[in-house]
Enzyme design. Sequence first.
Site, PDB file in Angstrom:
ATOM      1  N   CYS A 188     -29.239 -14.696 -62.261  1.00 30.56           N
ATOM      2  CA  CYS A 188     -28.947 -16.050 -62.726  1.00 30.56           C
ATOM      3  C   CYS A 188     -29.997 -17.039 -62.241  1.00 30.56           C
ATOM      4  O   CYS A 188     -30.750 -16.757 -61.314  1.00 30.56           O
ATOM      5  CB  CYS A 188     -27.548 -16.451 -62.290  1.00 30.56           C
ATOM      6  SG  CYS A 188     -27.516 -17.178 -60.683  1.00 30.56           S
ATOM      7  N   HIS A 202     -16.456 -14.264 -58.910  1.00 27.10           N
ATOM      8  CA  HIS A 202     -17.158 -12.989 -59.135  1.00 27.10           C
ATOM      9  C   HIS A 202     -16.692 -12.259 -60.382  1.00 27.10           C
ATOM     10  O   HIS A 202     -17.326 -11.310 -60.807  1.00 27.10           O
ATOM     11  CB  HIS A 202     -16.951 -12.067 -57.926  1.00 27.10           C
ATOM     12  CG  HIS A 202     -17.196 -12.759 -56.628  1.00 27.10           C
ATOM     13  ND1 HIS A 202     -16.193 -13.312 -55.876  1.00 27.10           N
ATOM     14  CD2 HIS A 202     -18.350 -13.023 -55.973  1.00 27.10           C
ATOM     15  CE1 HIS A 202     -16.712 -13.880 -54.800  1.00 27.10           C
ATOM     16  NE2 HIS A 202     -18.012 -13.720 -54.833  1.00 27.10           N
ATOM     17  N   SER A 210     -22.078 -12.196 -48.530  1.00 22.62           N
ATOM     18  CA  SER A 210     -22.679 -12.895 -49.672  1.00 22.62           C
ATOM     19  C   SER A 210     -23.933 -12.155 -50.110  1.00 22.62           C
ATOM     20  O   SER A 210     -24.937 -12.120 -49.394  1.00 22.62           O
ATOM     21  CB  SER A 210     -23.008 -14.339 -49.276  1.00 22.62           C
ATOM     22  OG  SER A 210     -23.971 -14.869 -50.150  1.00 22.62           O
ATOM     23  N   GLU A 258     -18.189  -8.389 -58.073  1.00 20.06           N
ATOM     24  CA  GLU A 258     -18.764  -8.647 -59.408  1.00 20.06           C
ATOM     25  C   GLU A 258     -19.013  -7.332 -60.143  1.00 20.06           C
ATOM     26  O   GLU A 258     -18.775  -7.219 -61.350  1.00 20.06           O
ATOM     27  CB  GLU A 258     -20.069  -9.449 -59.285  1.00 20.06           C
ATOM     28  CG  GLU A 258     -20.668  -9.743 -60.662  1.00 20.06           C
ATOM     29  CD  GLU A 258     -22.034 -10.404 -60.624  1.00 20.06           C
ATOM     30  OE1 GLU A 258     -22.301 -11.195 -59.683  1.00 20.06           O
ATOM     31  OE2 GLU A 258     -22.836 -10.135 -61.529  1.00 20.06           O
TER      32      GLU A 258
HETATM   33 FE1  SF4 Z   1     -23.204 -16.402 -59.068  1.00 25.61          FE
HETATM   34 FE2  SF4 Z   1     -25.295 -17.542 -60.287  1.00 25.61          FE
HETATM   35 FE3  SF4 Z   1     -22.812 -18.053 -61.114  1.00 25.61          FE
HETATM   36 FE4  SF4 Z   1     -23.701 -19.003 -58.798  1.00 25.61          FE
HETATM   37  S1  SF4 Z   1     -24.448 -19.561 -60.864  1.00 25.61           S
HETATM   38  S2  SF4 Z   1     -21.710 -18.051 -59.176  1.00 25.61           S
HETATM   39  S3  SF4 Z   1     -24.989 -17.332 -58.072  1.00 25.61           S
HETATM   40  S4  SF4 Z   1     -23.843 -16.089 -61.207  1.00 25.61           S
END
Ligand code: SF4
Length: 322
Positions: free
Chosen positions: A199, A79, A227, A131
């Site tokens: 993301c 995070h 989560s 995060e």
């Molecule tokens: Fe988080 Fe996306 Fe990275 Fe996975 S790929 S850890 S969901 S930011």
Amino acid sequence: MNTEPLAILLAQPRGFCAGVERAIEIVEKALEIYGPPVYVRHEIVHNKWVVENLRAKGVVFVNEVGEIPDGAITVFSAHGIAEKVENEAHLRELLVIDATCPLVTKVHKEAQRYETDGCELILIGHAGHPEVEGTMGRVKQKVHLIASVREVELLQVECPDNLAYVTQTTLSVDDTSSIIAALKARFPSIKGPNLRDICYATQNRQNAVRKLAGKVDMVLVIGSANSSNSNRLRDLATEMGVISYLIDDEQAIKTQWLGGVSRIGITAGASAPELLVDKVIERLKSMRSATVSILDGLTENTRFKLPPEVTSNPFTIQKQVS
Ligand code: SF4
């Protein structure tokens, strides 16, 4: 009692993303190279099963760097962390391996770039999420944290013509879009990243759960209560009018849930392993005869490089012999 066979549909993609795979691999390699105990600040990823499994192998999870003994191998979770946490670890001369997801690091860099450009910063995210704490702690100024369109309306800023926003990576794409639209309507010159910070894995899993929810009577989202991305998957399915449950594992399934259900959809948050999907399918099959199929969807090929401390350039550690 309903005896007709249950049709189980699996979302594609589901489960582990590249950032989670990398974080877990970092911890496993650290255990292999340096031996236990390996200290991890915060849960490496938000999944109870993953955390318990690593704990059994010799990982010690702590909330703060101050709880880690001098000179210990220390992993920062996927995070991300605030700069002051990183500085504290260096002052303590801990042997740090950073498992921050590269997509989170990208958000940190965006926030820092906007700050260097003199912008007042807004972060779209949930208060208390690690995060969010990490991103807010990567800049020197006080950041405005918002999570809804209503909060955009209430926002008091000092420089309305010199604002920028960044977002948490695991929010709902739809929620974020409406908040960004509200920000742009109120502050037309606000700057933001070219592409949204949500993301690829979050976006793909949300698209897949929407498709899944349109075809089933009930959705099970495998993921832990803390989560963020798993909660969003459950919320999205619920918003589509489908009964949805967020479950840690197969043991959470209640017999009465299956009454009147003939098609059941399963997905998993980005921090939930496929093994748990298999266990949920097994449990459902033990409750009723079932067929299993996977919905068409994207195959993800994203992989992130591991850091040098677990590949080419490990720390040299002198272990005391008693
Ligand atoms: Fe988080 Fe996306 Fe990275 Fe996975 S790929 S850890 S969901 S930011």
